[in-house]
Each structure stands twice: as structure tokens, then as C-alpha cells.
Write a protein that holds these residues in place. Structure first.
Motif, PDB file in Angstrom:
ATOM      1  N   TYR A 205       0.806  -1.196  -0.136  1.00  7.22           N
ATOM      2  CA  TYR A 205      -0.103   0.185   0.097  1.00  7.22           C
ATOM      3  C   TYR A 205       0.597   1.211  -0.107  1.00  7.22           C
ATOM      4  O   TYR A 205       0.485   2.124  -0.640  1.00  7.22           O
ATOM      5  CB  TYR A 205      -1.052   0.005   1.121  1.00  7.22           C
ATOM      6  CG  TYR A 205      -1.834  -0.998   1.175  1.00  7.22           C
ATOM      7  CD1 TYR A 205      -2.455  -1.586  -0.046  1.00  7.22           C
ATOM      8  CD2 TYR A 205      -2.767  -1.732   2.261  1.00  7.22           C
ATOM      9  CE1 TYR A 205      -3.254  -2.576  -0.291  1.00  7.22           C
ATOM     10  CE2 TYR A 205      -3.561  -2.432   2.376  1.00  7.22           C
ATOM     11  CZ  TYR A 205      -4.011  -3.030   0.958  1.00  7.22           C
ATOM     12  OH  TYR A 205      -5.021  -4.154   0.992  1.00  7.22           O
ATOM     13  N   VAL A 206       1.981   1.205   0.619  1.00  6.66           N
ATOM     14  CA  VAL A 206       2.967   2.255   0.656  1.00  6.66           C
ATOM     15  C   VAL A 206       3.447   2.523  -0.702  1.00  6.66           C
ATOM     16  O   VAL A 206       3.447   3.601  -1.267  1.00  6.66           O
ATOM     17  CB  VAL A 206       3.886   2.151   1.606  1.00  6.66           C
ATOM     18  CG1 VAL A 206       5.181   2.951   1.629  1.00  6.66           C
ATOM     19  CG2 VAL A 206       3.563   2.315   3.119  1.00  6.66           C
ATOM     20  N   GLU A 207       3.750   1.665  -1.457  1.00  7.97           N
ATOM     21  CA  GLU A 207       4.423   1.805  -2.898  1.00  7.97           C
ATOM     22  C   GLU A 207       3.117   1.913  -3.865  1.00  7.97           C
ATOM     23  O   GLU A 207       3.660   2.795  -4.705  1.00  7.97           O
ATOM     24  CB  GLU A 207       4.671   0.140  -3.107  1.00  7.97           C
ATOM     25  CG  GLU A 207       5.432   0.270  -4.530  1.00  7.97           C
ATOM     26  CD  GLU A 207       6.589   1.133  -4.762  1.00  7.97           C
ATOM     27  OE1 GLU A 207       7.134   1.600  -5.865  1.00  7.97           O
ATOM     28  OE2 GLU A 207       7.412   1.238  -3.664  1.00  7.97           O
TER      29      GLU A 207
ATOM     30  N   ILE B 178      -3.316   4.838  -9.782  1.00  5.57           N
ATOM     31  CA  ILE B 178      -3.795   4.277  -8.446  1.00  5.57           C
ATOM     32  C   ILE B 178      -4.434   2.999  -8.590  1.00  5.57           C
ATOM     33  O   ILE B 178      -4.324   1.897  -8.157  1.00  5.57           O
ATOM     34  CB  ILE B 178      -4.520   5.136  -7.334  1.00  5.57           C
ATOM     35  CG1 ILE B 178      -3.443   6.381  -6.873  1.00  5.57           C
ATOM     36  CG2 ILE B 178      -4.949   4.322  -6.258  1.00  5.57           C
ATOM     37  CD1 ILE B 178      -2.297   5.911  -6.451  1.00  5.57           C
ATOM     38  N   TYR B 179      -5.463   3.031  -9.419  1.00  5.58           N
ATOM     39  CA  TYR B 179      -6.377   1.785  -9.835  1.00  5.58           C
ATOM     40  C   TYR B 179      -5.560   0.631 -10.495  1.00  5.58           C
ATOM     41  O   TYR B 179      -5.665  -0.510  -9.824  1.00  5.58           O
ATOM     42  CB  TYR B 179      -7.302   2.251 -10.646  1.00  5.58           C
ATOM     43  CG  TYR B 179      -8.370   1.189 -11.260  1.00  5.58           C
ATOM     44  CD1 TYR B 179      -9.459   0.772 -10.568  1.00  5.58           C
ATOM     45  CD2 TYR B 179      -7.935   0.604 -12.387  1.00  5.58           C
ATOM     46  CE1 TYR B 179     -10.049  -0.304 -11.072  1.00  5.58           C
ATOM     47  CE2 TYR B 179      -8.662  -0.486 -12.768  1.00  5.58           C
ATOM     48  CZ  TYR B 179      -9.833  -1.000 -12.334  1.00  5.58           C
ATOM     49  OH  TYR B 179     -10.577  -1.910 -12.728  1.00  5.58           O
ATOM     50  N   ALA B 180      -4.468   1.242 -11.307  1.00  6.12           N
ATOM     51  CA  ALA B 180      -3.663   0.010 -11.883  1.00  6.12           C
ATOM     52  C   ALA B 180      -2.651  -0.613 -10.797  1.00  6.12           C
ATOM     53  O   ALA B 180      -2.520  -1.683 -10.583  1.00  6.12           O
ATOM     54  CB  ALA B 180      -3.092   0.852 -12.977  1.00  6.12           C
ATOM     55  N   LYS B 181      -2.049   0.394 -10.010  1.00  2.51           N
ATOM     56  CA  LYS B 181      -1.360   0.030  -8.887  1.00  2.51           C
ATOM     57  C   LYS B 181      -1.780  -1.018  -7.943  1.00  2.51           C
ATOM     58  O   LYS B 181      -1.275  -2.042  -7.569  1.00  2.51           O
ATOM     59  CB  LYS B 181      -0.649   1.157  -8.312  1.00  2.51           C
ATOM     60  CG  LYS B 181       0.359   1.970  -9.283  1.00  2.51           C
ATOM     61  CD  LYS B 181       1.023   2.938  -8.335  1.00  2.51           C
ATOM     62  CE  LYS B 181       1.990   3.767  -9.053  1.00  2.51           C
ATOM     63  NZ  LYS B 181       2.694   4.915  -8.238  1.00  2.51           N
TER      64      LYS B 181
ATOM     65  N   GLY C 201      -4.236  -2.907  -8.162  1.00  2.00           N
ATOM     66  CA  GLY C 201      -4.811  -3.823  -8.866  1.00  2.00           C
ATOM     67  C   GLY C 201      -3.771  -5.081  -9.074  1.00  2.00           C
ATOM     68  O   GLY C 201      -4.166  -6.248  -9.797  1.00  2.00           O
ATOM     69  N   GLU C 202      -2.511  -4.604  -9.276  1.00  3.21           N
ATOM     70  CA  GLU C 202      -1.244  -5.376  -9.760  1.00  3.21           C
ATOM     71  C   GLU C 202      -1.480  -6.745  -8.788  1.00  3.21           C
ATOM     72  O   GLU C 202      -1.516  -6.721  -7.741  1.00  3.21           O
ATOM     73  CB  GLU C 202      -0.175  -4.807  -9.612  1.00  3.21           C
ATOM     74  CG  GLU C 202       0.079  -3.625 -10.382  1.00  3.21           C
ATOM     75  CD  GLU C 202       1.628  -2.984 -10.137  1.00  3.21           C
ATOM     76  OE1 GLU C 202       2.438  -3.431  -9.250  1.00  3.21           O
ATOM     77  OE2 GLU C 202       1.784  -1.961 -10.922  1.00  3.21           O
TER      78      GLU C 202
ATOM     79  N   GLY D  82     -13.903   2.877 -10.844  1.00  2.00           N
ATOM     80  CA  GLY D  82     -13.522   1.342 -11.037  1.00  2.00           C
ATOM     81  C   GLY D  82     -13.466   0.714  -9.580  1.00  2.00           C
ATOM     82  O   GLY D  82     -13.042   1.381  -8.833  1.00  2.00           O
ATOM     83  N   ASP D  83     -13.448  -0.608  -9.530  1.00  2.27           N
ATOM     84  CA  ASP D  83     -13.238  -1.325  -8.203  1.00  2.27           C
ATOM     85  C   ASP D  83     -12.652  -2.674  -8.679  1.00  2.27           C
ATOM     86  O   ASP D  83     -12.372  -3.088  -9.915  1.00  2.27           O
ATOM     87  CB  ASP D  83     -14.485  -1.417  -7.569  1.00  2.27           C
ATOM     88  CG  ASP D  83     -15.548  -2.250  -8.370  1.00  2.27           C
ATOM     89  OD1 ASP D  83     -15.118  -3.324  -8.696  1.00  2.27           O
ATOM     90  OD2 ASP D  83     -16.907  -1.900  -8.274  1.00  2.27           O
ATOM     91  N   LEU D  84     -11.924  -2.820  -7.465  1.00  3.13           N
ATOM     92  CA  LEU D  84     -11.146  -4.154  -7.643  1.00  3.13           C
ATOM     93  C   LEU D  84     -10.834  -4.864  -6.412  1.00  3.13           C
ATOM     94  O   LEU D  84     -11.228  -4.268  -5.375  1.00  3.13           O
ATOM     95  CB  LEU D  84      -9.385  -3.748  -8.044  1.00  3.13           C
ATOM     96  CG  LEU D  84      -8.796  -2.706  -7.247  1.00  3.13           C
ATOM     97  CD1 LEU D  84      -7.680  -3.312  -6.417  1.00  3.13           C
ATOM     98  CD2 LEU D  84      -8.375  -1.522  -8.083  1.00  3.13           C
ATOM     99  N   VAL D  85     -10.175  -6.006  -6.286  1.00  3.49           N
ATOM    100  CA  VAL D  85      -9.804  -6.814  -5.225  1.00  3.49           C
ATOM    101  C   VAL D  85      -8.291  -6.933  -5.309  1.00  3.49           C
ATOM    102  O   VAL D  85      -7.973  -7.449  -6.095  1.00  3.49           O
ATOM    103  CB  VAL D  85     -10.417  -8.148  -5.016  1.00  3.49           C
ATOM    104  CG1 VAL D  85      -9.961  -8.733  -3.904  1.00  3.49           C
ATOM    105  CG2 VAL D  85     -12.021  -7.864  -5.148  1.00  3.49           C
TER     106      VAL D  85
END
Length: 131
Positions: free
Chosen positions: A21-23, A92-95, A97-98, A116-119
Motif C-alpha cells: 500500500y505504501v508503494e 492508483i487503480y492500476a497499482k 490491482g497489480e 472502477g473497483d478491484l480486489v
């Protein structure tokens, strides 16, 4: 009243999750206490995180600890992030979601905002929005 609500996440790898999360979001780990800092802790759990506080995405606080038993993933709670601009939110969404699962693509919605949402790879659901 000086009240603050902070999500407290139970994790199988609290330190790794906090570093992720920091990254992804920017921030820093403010507090990290292990069970080994308590006298009489069994050797098997001495390196487990008892309490961790991490500041992310500005001044937002998440608290975490390692689970000592198997806990189910809770899909009834999502963490929502709102950004001032589309590009930052999209990044942020992309990071986040990695290594995880993108549920709804980050795109303009019928109500006029980007969403957008992700897990993430730790099982936490995030909702990301921008005007």
C-alpha cells in the motif's frame, strides 16, 4: 469531537501488505509491533505483526495485524478512494490491482464520474473514483 474511524485489516502478511500500500498509494509505516516484543511469546509467532499503523494516500490511516488463524475474506466491506483528477485515480487503480482482480474497469460512468473497483492481491476490495 475528535473522532476518527480507521479500518483495521487482518492479514496473512501485514508487513508485506502495508509495504504494498505504501508503494501503490504513497505513505509510510508509522508503527510496527510484533508479538515477539511481548514477554513469553511462543517462538512460532514471535515475528508475526501484533499491530501496524500505516499512513497512505495523504493522511489516511490503515491499521493491520497478522492473523493467528485462518480468517475468511470479507466481501461486504470496500475501501473507497476519491481523487481530484482522473489521471491520478487511474494510476492508483492500476497499482492497487497489480496481482489482484479488476472487477469493474476504471472508466467514466453514467453519473458523470470516473469509477472502477478491484480486489487487491490481499483480498481487499477498493473503489476508486474521480470527478
Amino acid at each position: 469531537m475528535g473522532i476518527q474511524l480507521n479500518p483495521y485489516l487482518m492479514s496473512t502478511d501485514a508487513k508485506g501488505q502495508a509495504n504494498f500500500y505504501v508503494e501503490a498509494l504513497g505513505g509510510e509505516i508509522l508503527t510496527l509491533k510484533t508479538y515477539g516484543e511481548t514477554p513469553g511469546t511462543p517462538e512460532a509467532i514471535k515475528d508475526k505483526v501484533m499491530h501496524l499503523a500505516v499512513k497512505v494516500a495523504g493522511s489516511n490511516m490503515l491499521m493491520m495485524s497478522d492473523t493467528l488463524e485462518q480468517t475468511p475474506v470479507n466481501t461486504s466491506i470496500s475501501l473507497a478512494l476519491t481523487y481530484d483528477n482522473e489521471e491520478e485515480a487511474k494510476e492508483i487503480y492500476a497499482k492497487l490491482g497489480e496481482g489482484g482482480e479488476f472487477k469493474h474497469p476504471f472508466e467514466k460512468q453514467v453519473w458523470g464520474e470516473y469509477y472502477g473497483d478491484l480486489v487487491d492481491k490481499y483480498g481487499v476490495t477498493w473503489m476508486v473514483t474521480a470527478p
